[in-house]
Design an enzyme around this catalytic site. Structure first.
Site, PDB file in Angstrom:
ATOM      1  N   LYS A 193      47.669  34.027  82.375  1.00 52.98           N
ATOM      2  CA  LYS A 193      48.327  32.786  81.974  1.00 52.98           C
ATOM      3  C   LYS A 193      48.977  32.175  83.199  1.00 52.98           C
ATOM      4  CE  LYS A 193      51.865  30.952  78.848  1.00 52.98           C
ATOM      5  NZ  LYS A 193      52.862  31.303  77.809  1.00 52.98           N
ATOM      6  N   LYS A 246      44.332  31.293  80.217  1.00 56.17           N
ATOM      7  CA  LYS A 246      45.017  30.070  79.818  1.00 56.17           C
ATOM      8  C   LYS A 246      45.574  29.380  81.058  1.00 56.17           C
ATOM      9  CE  LYS A 246      48.895  28.394  77.023  1.00 56.17           C
ATOM     10  NZ  LYS A 246      50.059  28.757  76.198  1.00 56.17           N
TER      11      LYS A 246
END
Length: 321
Positions: A193, A246
């Protein structure tokens, strides 16, 4: 004899027959924002077509999701009170815990995944607990994150998805869940992320912008690629069942590297900023709506098995046409 290479000059039916990558509704997870209050269905200004729902307005949305063939939702809670320890995140009567129970009362046909983080629930807006000098305390945060995961499992969640990026949180949560008898609850970890600019609309949607500073001390530097593989490897070692990259579109290379390196399911989050840009371009007539399908197919082609996207309902309708 003509030895020139052949191009694929097929008619549409043959072209479909030899298609290498497909996009199905069953590949998609739809995010849902749940807010305290009553009779609330409010459009998120930065995410046109996406709404916040109070629990008493969930039933209609859940039925529409099921009718469209969507099988998976990812819940984000927006509490009405916050404190420095994010107490509402792990309360038995927290917004997500109540939403899980409501959805399970409405239907048994929807697989409920819950985001596990602290940012929506803390007054400071960071993803963990702060120490006395204002930095995120990784070790102290693990305890509270473990309590959040456990409370979601007790409420009936089918899967948890830790998004906080604290070191060691997957292993800690796995231990807490197993010890409490929830060995069957899988973990989909936000493994790679990045500290991205593409989260802007989400922070408005969930009220989760940090009150000070940024999240670069625990989210990844978007210049790094090898680091993503190390992060994913650690999460798999700690017990992650699914790993996630992400955002998605600016990180297709990361998705491909993760898929090529690890024999586990890979999810990609088509985040709020990506959605907002494409949604606006389609609505203004700059792009055909088929650009949505093309975009998600690109994420699949990069190696994602699962896509979390605010386009899930739109795509479900397009695929039926």
């Amino acid at each position: 004899m003509n030895k020139r290479p052949r191009r694929l000059r097929y008619n549409p039916l043959v072209r479909e027959l030899v298609r290498e990558t497909t996009l199905e509704v069953s590949d998609l997870i739809y995010p849902l924002f749940i807010i305290e209050g009553s009779d609330v269905k409010e459009e998120i200004s930065s995410l046109k077509g996406v709404y916040r729902f109070s629990i008493d307005r969930l039933e209609g949305e859940i039925h529409e999701i099921i009718q469209l063939g969507i099988k998976y939702v990812l819940l984000f809670g927006i509490p009405d009170t916050k404190d420095n320890k994010g107490s509402e995140a792990y309360s038995e009567n927290g917004i997500v815990q109540k939403a899980i129970k409501k959805i399970k009362n409405i239907t048994d046909k929807l697989y409920v995944i819950t985001d596990v983080c602290m940012c929506e629930y803390t007054t400071h807006g960071h993803c963990g607990i702060l120490n006395e000098v204002g930095y995120v305390d990784n070790e102290k945060s693990l305890y509270y994150l473990g309590q959040v995961a456990l409370s979601h499992a007790k409420a009936g969640a089918d899967m948890i998805a830790p998004s906080d990026m604290m070191d060691g949180r997957v292993g800690y949560m796995r231990g807490e869940l197993d010890e409490a008898g929830y060995t069957h609850i899988p973990i989909m970890s936000y493994s790679a992320k990045y500290a991205s600019s593409f989260y802007g609309p989400f922070r408005e949607a969930a009220g989760s912008a940090p009150a000070f500073g940024d999240r670069k001390s625990y989210q990844m530097d978007y210049a790094n690629s090898d680091e993503a593989l190390r992060e994913v490897a650690l999460d798999i070692e700690e017990g992650a069942d699914i790993v996630m990259v992400k955002p998605a579109l600016a990180y297709l290379d990361i998705i491909r590297r993760v898929k090529d390196s690890f024999n586990v399911p890979v999810a990609a989050y088509n985040v709020s900023g990506e959605y907002a840009m494409l949604k606006m371009a389609v609505e203004q007539g700059l792009l055909d709506k088929k650009a949505v399908i093309e975009t998600l197919l690109g994420i699949k082609r990069a190696g994602a098995d699962i896509i979390i996207t605010y386009f899930a309902k739109d795509v479900a309708k397009m695929l039926k046409d």
